[in-house]
Design a protein around this motif. Sequence first.
Motif, mmCIF file in Angstrom:
data_model
loop_
_atom_site.group_PDB
_atom_site.id
_atom_site.type_symbol
_atom_site.label_atom_id
_atom_site.label_comp_id
_atom_site.label_asym_id
_atom_site.label_seq_id
_atom_site.Cartn_x
_atom_site.Cartn_y
_atom_site.Cartn_z
ATOM 1 N N ALA A 23 -6.182 -5.360 -3.329
ATOM 2 C CA ALA A 23 -6.727 -4.201 -2.633
ATOM 3 C C ALA A 23 -5.693 -3.090 -2.538
ATOM 4 C CB ALA A 23 -7.204 -4.606 -1.236
ATOM 5 N N SER A 24 -4.416 -3.458 -2.446
ATOM 6 C CA SER A 24 -3.364 -2.443 -2.358
ATOM 7 C C SER A 24 -3.263 -1.624 -3.638
ATOM 8 C CB SER A 24 -2.014 -3.104 -2.066
ATOM 9 O OG SER A 24 -1.678 -4.043 -3.077
ATOM 10 N N GLY A 29 -8.670 -0.561 -4.165
ATOM 11 C CA GLY A 29 -9.610 -1.115 -3.205
ATOM 12 C C GLY A 29 -10.837 -0.241 -3.050
ATOM 13 N N VAL A 30 -11.043 0.280 -1.864
ATOM 14 C CA VAL A 30 -12.204 1.127 -1.583
ATOM 15 C C VAL A 30 -12.121 2.407 -2.405
ATOM 16 C CG1 VAL A 30 -13.412 2.436 0.202
ATOM 17 C CG2 VAL A 30 -12.444 0.176 0.730
ATOM 18 N N LEU A 38 -6.272 -4.077 3.747
ATOM 19 C CA LEU A 38 -7.363 -4.867 4.289
ATOM 20 C C LEU A 38 -6.789 -6.063 5.032
ATOM 21 C CD1 LEU A 38 -10.683 -5.861 2.628
ATOM 22 C CD2 LEU A 38 -9.234 -7.661 3.563
ATOM 23 N N ILE A 49 -14.350 -5.714 -0.315
ATOM 24 C CA ILE A 49 -14.137 -4.455 -1.034
ATOM 25 C C ILE A 49 -15.367 -4.097 -1.861
ATOM 26 C CG2 ILE A 49 -12.784 -3.325 -2.840
ATOM 27 C CD1 ILE A 49 -11.317 -3.527 -0.192
ATOM 28 N N VAL A 89 0.838 -1.203 0.000
ATOM 29 C CA VAL A 89 0.000 0.000 0.000
ATOM 30 C C VAL A 89 0.867 1.246 0.000
ATOM 31 C CG1 VAL A 89 -1.742 1.302 1.262
ATOM 32 C CG2 VAL A 89 -1.907 -1.188 1.139
ATOM 33 N N VAL A 93 -9.096 -1.125 5.997
ATOM 34 C CA VAL A 93 -10.337 -1.871 6.159
ATOM 35 C C VAL A 93 -10.114 -3.014 7.137
ATOM 36 C CG1 VAL A 93 -12.094 -3.283 5.041
ATOM 37 C CG2 VAL A 93 -11.154 -1.287 3.855
ATOM 38 N N VAL A 136 -6.859 3.811 2.411
ATOM 39 C CA VAL A 136 -7.967 3.335 3.230
ATOM 40 C C VAL A 136 -7.516 2.099 3.987
ATOM 41 C CG1 VAL A 136 -10.388 2.598 3.248
ATOM 42 C CG2 VAL A 136 -9.584 4.168 1.465
ATOM 43 N N ARG A 146 -8.776 7.407 7.039
ATOM 44 C CA ARG A 146 -9.908 6.654 6.494
ATOM 45 C C ARG A 146 -9.853 5.209 6.988
ATOM 46 N NH1 ARG A 146 -10.776 7.344 0.227
ATOM 47 N NH2 ARG A 146 -12.761 6.395 0.847
ATOM 48 N N CYS A 183 -9.012 3.351 -4.319
ATOM 49 C CA CYS A 183 -7.801 3.814 -3.646
ATOM 50 C C CYS A 183 -6.978 2.636 -3.124
ATOM 51 C CB CYS A 183 -8.168 4.721 -2.467
ATOM 52 S SG CYS A 183 -9.092 6.192 -2.930
ATOM 53 N N THR A 234 -5.647 0.212 -0.634
ATOM 54 C CA THR A 234 -6.365 -0.182 0.577
ATOM 55 C C THR A 234 -5.609 -1.277 1.311
ATOM 56 O OG1 THR A 234 -8.505 0.382 -0.417
ATOM 57 C CG2 THR A 234 -8.531 -1.144 1.447
#
Length: 492
Positions: A198-199, A202-203, A210, A181, A71, A99, A97, A138, A206, A208
């Motif tokens: 997700a990196s 993701g959200v 998780l 996600i 990330v 998560v 973000v 976030r 961006c 993310t």
Amino acid sequence: MSGPVTVGAISGARLTLGFDRFERLDLDRHQAVHGRLATPGLDEVSRLAEQVDLRGRGGAGFPFARKLAAVAARLDRGGDPLPEERRGRRVPAEDAVVVVNGAEGEPGSAKDRVLLTRAPHLVLDGAQIAAAALGTERVVVAVEDDGAARSVRAAIAERRLPARVVRLAERFVSGESGAVIRAVNGGTPIPPGVKVRASDAGVDGCPTLLSNTETFAQLAVLTSLGPDLYAAVGTPDEPGTTLLTVGGTRVIEAPLGTRLADVLASCDTPADQAVLVGGYHGQWLGPERVARAGLSRRGMRAVGGTVGAGIILPLPDGTCPLGEVTRIASYLAAQSAGQCGPCRLGLPDVVRALNALADGGGSVDDVRRAAGIGRGRGACSHPDGTARFVLSALEAFEADVETHRWGGSCGRPTFGVLPLPVPTGEESRVAIDWSRCDGHGLCAYLVPELIQLDRYGFPVVLGTDVPSWMERDVQRAVAMCPALALRITGGA
């Protein structure tokens, strides 16, 4: 699981510290027990995680430091490594973000729910430590349980944290990272067909971070204790403690490396029986392997098992093992997202092969063939995990399987001791009105996942709930049946 859960610890509590005195640790109690929040920089958090090899506790066991680094790399200049002069400092990136994956869709697990309802601030400490290291505020907590959602919202309000709680549907596949996600982004909580890190996106697209609920709680404990004290328990290569859910109703905190037999003894459970480790995507161990198993990655590999998400399900005497396995395989088939062939057609074939074996009309080879067709080709890990569960059962319950194969029954009823979700009344199944059925076979053409034809051309219905993704197809098949023999039973 949503019933009452008891909590205990072997060789001292860390994550569960204070549970013997308080039903829930509010902010004041949390700070009295665990101390105030510290937020070291990115390099320091990475160093701590690497020094104790902190791994995710959601099942995959991915190194936390590598997730954090991935990330951080995406946040700076499109993914290039951080320049030397900025290493160790917070990355000024508002779009990152964090998560917390509190989706605990597996029926045999309760550890994350326990943490979120009884020690929510410990989890939020870990999330804030990671967020501060990445230079963001976030934070999103994704949960399935009502009580967990209320507890986390109250904790967020207490600490005035700019975080939000997202509710997920209670489904087995809802906890997969891609499904989480998608749910946070307002979509259906099912795994995406194409793997996206997700990196990377993701959200809200961006970068993310998780990770599982317990992972963030472990990060908070690690930051508070420091690596040396953290590593005072556990094994040299796998330090620290872990949370285990035993039998679906007991959560035990134990040092990594603890003998499985000792965990069972702490729950007054005999060790001379087969045990499922790692949950419904895990593996069955026979009594001889249970006696040798240690609860660590290395210890479980030595006996052909896995710690996974820390789920331990002993199978007591008196119930039919093959019946229990078939019952869970039917549930797993109905819980798929239906996005790929291994789930849509492969898992129902596994259930059919198990049913035939239990009735004495099938073979072990049939089950192995059905379980192996889609392995490694699914849109997510669900087909592979289900195959692992089923194939390990054939080995652990070999004597029982042989009894069924030759006699059609082992003489024991299936009591349903392995935990499954409590029915909501919304479940539906396909049924045939045999006074009307003329064997046209159209239903098997329209919904081959649930209906196949026997050698005489009449339908054979798979006895599972209708998956949500098949509801429209089933309704179409009912409407198109020439003899009006097809029915949908149950449902709200």
